[in-house]
Write a protein that holds these residues in place. Structure first.
Motif, PDB file in Angstrom:
ATOM      1  N   GLY A 164      -6.274   2.359 -22.215  1.00  0.00           N
ATOM      2  CA  GLY A 164      -7.005   1.113 -22.419  1.00  0.00           C
ATOM      3  C   GLY A 164      -7.434   0.423 -21.149  1.00  0.00           C
ATOM      4  N   PHE A 165      -7.344   1.094 -20.010  1.00  0.00           N
ATOM      5  CA  PHE A 165      -7.834   0.516 -18.760  1.00  0.00           C
ATOM      6  C   PHE A 165      -9.357   0.613 -18.711  1.00  0.00           C
ATOM      7  N   SER A 166      -9.982  -0.395 -18.112  1.00  0.00           N
ATOM      8  CA  SER A 166     -11.436  -0.391 -18.043  1.00  0.00           C
ATOM      9  C   SER A 166     -11.975   0.392 -16.856  1.00  0.00           C
ATOM     10  N   ARG A 167     -11.093   0.734 -15.913  1.00  0.00           N
ATOM     11  CA  ARG A 167     -11.548   1.417 -14.700  1.00  0.00           C
ATOM     12  C   ARG A 167     -10.338   2.025 -13.995  1.00  0.00           C
ATOM     13  N   VAL A 168     -10.607   2.830 -12.970  1.00  0.00           N
ATOM     14  CA  VAL A 168      -9.530   3.364 -12.136  1.00  0.00           C
ATOM     15  C   VAL A 168      -9.587   2.690 -10.768  1.00  0.00           C
ATOM     16  N   ILE A 169      -8.462   2.679 -10.079  1.00  0.00           N
ATOM     17  CA  ILE A 169      -8.406   2.113  -8.735  1.00  0.00           C
ATOM     18  C   ILE A 169      -8.907   3.159  -7.754  1.00  0.00           C
ATOM     19  N   GLU A 170      -9.793   2.754  -6.860  1.00  0.00           N
ATOM     20  CA  GLU A 170     -10.501   3.713  -6.012  1.00  0.00           C
ATOM     21  C   GLU A 170      -9.652   4.311  -4.904  1.00  0.00           C
ATOM     22  N   ASN A 171      -8.681   3.572  -4.411  1.00  0.00           N
ATOM     23  CA  ASN A 171      -7.913   4.007  -3.242  1.00  0.00           C
ATOM     24  C   ASN A 171      -6.465   4.265  -3.633  1.00  0.00           C
ATOM     25  N   SER A 172      -5.961   5.473  -3.358  1.00  0.00           N
ATOM     26  CA  SER A 172      -4.612   5.833  -3.796  1.00  0.00           C
ATOM     27  C   SER A 172      -3.528   5.005  -3.107  1.00  0.00           C
ATOM     28  N   LEU A 173      -3.744   4.663  -1.836  1.00  0.00           N
ATOM     29  CA  LEU A 173      -2.778   3.808  -1.137  1.00  0.00           C
ATOM     30  C   LEU A 173      -2.717   2.426  -1.793  1.00  0.00           C
ATOM     31  N   ASP A 174      -3.886   1.871  -2.065  1.00  0.00           N
ATOM     32  CA  ASP A 174      -3.958   0.553  -2.698  1.00  0.00           C
ATOM     33  C   ASP A 174      -3.384   0.603  -4.110  1.00  0.00           C
ATOM     34  N   ALA A 175      -3.595   1.727  -4.783  1.00  0.00           N
ATOM     35  CA  ALA A 175      -3.159   1.856  -6.176  1.00  0.00           C
ATOM     36  C   ALA A 175      -1.653   1.667  -6.326  1.00  0.00           C
ATOM     37  N   VAL A 176      -0.884   2.236  -5.401  1.00  0.00           N
ATOM     38  CA  VAL A 176       0.568   2.171  -5.549  1.00  0.00           C
ATOM     39  C   VAL A 176       1.180   0.958  -4.863  1.00  0.00           C
ATOM     40  N   SER A 177       0.435   0.312  -3.952  1.00  0.00           N
ATOM     41  CA  SER A 177       1.029  -0.793  -3.189  1.00  0.00           C
ATOM     42  C   SER A 177       0.541  -2.165  -3.626  1.00  0.00           C
ATOM     43  N   ASP A 178      -0.536  -2.235  -4.414  1.00  0.00           N
ATOM     44  CA  ASP A 178      -1.103  -3.520  -4.809  1.00  0.00           C
ATOM     45  C   ASP A 178      -0.251  -4.208  -5.869  1.00  0.00           C
ATOM     46  N   ARG A 179       0.064  -5.487  -5.615  1.00  0.00           N
ATOM     47  CA  ARG A 179       0.694  -6.331  -6.627  1.00  0.00           C
ATOM     48  C   ARG A 179      -0.054  -7.654  -6.752  1.00  0.00           C
ATOM     49  N   ASP A 180      -1.303  -7.650  -6.279  1.00  0.00           N
ATOM     50  CA  ASP A 180      -2.107  -8.869  -6.388  1.00  0.00           C
ATOM     51  C   ASP A 180      -2.236  -9.316  -7.840  1.00  0.00           C
TER      52      ASP A 180
ATOM     53  N   LEU B  28       4.627  -6.260   4.031  1.00  0.00           N
ATOM     54  CA  LEU B  28       4.950  -4.887   3.635  1.00  0.00           C
ATOM     55  C   LEU B  28       3.884  -3.926   4.150  1.00  0.00           C
ATOM     56  N   PRO B  29       4.273  -2.890   4.897  1.00  0.00           N
ATOM     57  CA  PRO B  29       3.296  -1.885   5.328  1.00  0.00           C
ATOM     58  C   PRO B  29       2.922  -0.991   4.155  1.00  0.00           C
ATOM     59  N   LEU B  30       1.768  -0.350   4.236  1.00  0.00           N
ATOM     60  CA  LEU B  30       1.387   0.609   3.203  1.00  0.00           C
ATOM     61  C   LEU B  30       2.278   1.845   3.283  1.00  0.00           C
ATOM     62  N   ALA B  31       2.696   2.497   2.173  1.00  0.00           N
ATOM     63  CA  ALA B  31       2.162   2.133   0.869  1.00  0.00           C
ATOM     64  C   ALA B  31       3.298   1.510   0.056  1.00  0.00           C
ATOM     65  N   TYR B  32       4.062   2.338  -0.665  1.00  0.00           N
ATOM     66  CA  TYR B  32       5.126   1.786  -1.498  1.00  0.00           C
ATOM     67  C   TYR B  32       6.362   1.513  -0.650  1.00  0.00           C
ATOM     68  N   ASN B  33       7.055   0.415  -0.965  1.00  0.00           N
ATOM     69  CA  ASN B  33       8.342   0.078  -0.356  1.00  0.00           C
ATOM     70  C   ASN B  33       9.290  -0.362  -1.466  1.00  0.00           C
ATOM     71  N   LYS B  34      10.559  -0.129  -1.271  1.00  0.00           N
ATOM     72  CA  LYS B  34      11.559  -0.449  -2.291  1.00  0.00           C
ATOM     73  C   LYS B  34      11.576  -1.944  -2.611  1.00  0.00           C
ATOM     74  N   ASP B  35      11.118  -2.772  -1.672  1.00  0.00           N
ATOM     75  CA  ASP B  35      11.031  -4.214  -1.937  1.00  0.00           C
ATOM     76  C   ASP B  35      10.288  -4.493  -3.240  1.00  0.00           C
ATOM     77  N   MET B  36       9.308  -3.625  -3.531  1.00  0.00           N
ATOM     78  CA  MET B  36       8.451  -3.859  -4.694  1.00  0.00           C
ATOM     79  C   MET B  36       9.210  -3.764  -6.010  1.00  0.00           C
ATOM     80  N   GLN B  37      10.406  -3.237  -5.965  1.00  0.00           N
ATOM     81  CA  GLN B  37      11.229  -3.226  -7.170  1.00  0.00           C
ATOM     82  C   GLN B  37      11.493  -4.657  -7.644  1.00  0.00           C
TER      83      GLN B  37
END
Length: 477
Positions: free
Chosen positions: A216-232, A312-321
């Motif tokens: 049900g998503f309307s689109r995909v995220i273009e950048n793989s780094l942004d995809a896993v690190s974005d919490r905006d 937080l540096p790119l990409a995923y960090n455990k802080d995001m838990q």
């Protein structure tokens, strides 16, 4: 041993295993996680990456696990660390090696981002619906108020008379802006990170648009780094929650004041009041106070996530838990506040006579008396001073400016005529505010039409939202 045990010779210490586990929080996202896994399995089969029969076994196994969690019979084990591993481990136990193929081309990084975005969409939609419920109640209350007037205030001092309907519509417009912020948060979350894998994408020929469509998503995220690190998108959701909580707190404060003996403007329903354990006469606006208090909790959730994401540096960090607990708490808290506020407003009794009785305090006609002089040629600043002197005379006499004899007015300025009585009539004062957005009955009638129309637009917008995976009832959220 942990799922990364091939690299390690020693298992995690019990204290770090418990410290690092997110299962107590993210098990609330079990429906989102299962939906993401179903979509991923179907896509893997469609792309020829895993056999079709394995995908069918995976989906059947996931269906059974979901049914068990829904029924409350699924046993979560903290050793599984998070909802992703709890479900995958159980799936493999049930269907064998096929379960181990589910994670092909996928990382927990894009998996958790997918789950969280799905949950954010579901939460935003629930809050949009609750927002509409309170707006509808406020609009109904405004319509029922008719031409009831009350003292409008600044600095909590009597200022100018306004329609009660006008006052209530101000909160309806606040909630309208809140709806817009929630809709923006929904849109921000409505993009699929699935297929980004750990951070760099994958060498498997994944079809990211297929999984996005299935979820049900309307689109995909273009950048793989942004995809896993974005919490905006979570920040957007929590910001929308925070602003709406502030608006509810302001309304709650007015309910506390209005229901007091000093004001007496409204009487709260017994169902939305409490008593005292020692003072039998008390009827307390506890729930309005609690809404006011919970505002700090919701705002605190936003600040926590802002601080978690900072630096937080790119990409995923455990802080995001730490991203999900606050968002779940803010949404749950706000949804409860909206439900209680809707009930309070929908069941209160407006004491119009009491509102009318206190109108002759605070010299509410003073501005119109100054306008009376200004319309007859006196510079407004001079008129302001003349009326200020009249207010002082009224204060000394222990009366309202409207109760001063005509002789006192004429002595202050020869511009005053017998028709000054019209500038002292509170209903006439209200009726004269005919500018767009003003408090005159004619202006409020037009404003009410616009507020109703906007409500209907937003109500329809909820129906047109892209599909969501609703929060599961079996896991606390």
């Amino acid at each position: 041993m942990a799922l990364w045990s091939g690299r390690f010779e020693e298992d995690a210490a019990p204290v770090t295993r418990a410290f690092g586990a997110s299962l107590p929080v993210d098990k609330a996202l079990y429906k989102q996680d299962i939906a993401g896994s179903r979509a991923h399995a179907k896509m893997l089969a469609a792309q020829g990456i895993i056999p079709e029969e394995d995908a069918e076994a995976i989906c059947a196994g996931l269906d059974a696990i979901e049914a068990d969690i829904d029924a409350g019979s699924f046993v979560f084990d903290i050793a599984d660390e998070d909802i992703h591993m709890a479900i995958e481990a159980e799936l493999t136990r049930r269907i064998g090696p096929a379960g181990g193929r589910l994670h092909t081309g996928r990382s927990r990084n894009d998996q958790v981002a997918t789950d969280t975005r799905l949950a954010a969409k579901a939460l935003a939609k629930r809050l949009m619906e609750a927002n509409l419920g309170l707006r509808r109640t406020l609009l109904d209350a405004a319509e029922a108020a008719g031409d009831t007037i009350l003292p409008g205030m600044t600095h909590l001092q009597h200022a100018q008379p306004v329609l009660l309907a006008h006052h209530l519509l101000a909160y309806a417009w606040m909630l309208t802006r809140d709806f817009t912020r929630l809709a923006a948060a929904f849109d921000a979350a409505d993009a699929s990170p699935l297929g980004a894998a750990a951070l760099a994408g994958t060498s498997y020929p994944l079809d990211r648009h297929m999984t996005a469509g299935l979820l049900g998503f309307s689109r995909v995220i273009e950048n793989s780094l942004d995809a896993v690190s974005d919490r905006d998108f979570l920040l957007d959701l929590e910001y929308a929650c925070s602003v709406m909580a502030v608006h509810l707190s302001r309304l709650a404060e007015e309910i506390v004041l209005w229901s007091s003996q000093e004001f007496g403007f409204i009487t709260l329903s017994d169902a939305y009041s409490t008593g005292s354990s020692i003072m039998p006469q008390k009827k307390n606006p506890d729930f309005a106070e609690l809404i006011r208090g919970k505002c700090g909790r919701v705002v605190g959730d936003l600040v926590q996530l802002l601080m978690t994401c900072k630096g937080l540096p790119l990409a995923y960090n455990k802080d995001m838990q730490e991203d999900k607990e606050g968002a779940l708490d803010a949404a749950r808290t706000l949804e409860q506040c909206l439900a209680v506020m809707t009930g309070m407003v929908g069941t209160w009794t407006v004491n119009a006579d009491r509102m009318r009785a206190v109108m002759h305090r605070g010299h509410l006609a003073a501005t119109d008396v100054a306008d009376y002089l200004a319309k007859r040629g006196m510079p407004f600043r001079e008129a302001h001073a003349v009326v200020g002197h009249l207010v002082l005379e009224a204060e000394k006499a222990g009366c309202d400016i409207s109760e001063l004899p005509f002789e006192v007015f004429h002595e202050a300025s020869e511009l005053f005529g017998e028709d000054i009585a019209g500038a002292l009539d509170l209903d006439a004062i209200v009726a004269a505010r005919t500018t767009e957005g003003g408090t005159a009955p004619s202006a409020v009638k037009e404003q009410f039409k616009r507020a109703r129309a906007r409500y209907l637009v937003d109500e329809n917008a909820v129906r047109l939202l892209s599909p969501v995976v609703e929060m599961g009832s079996a896991a606390e959220w």
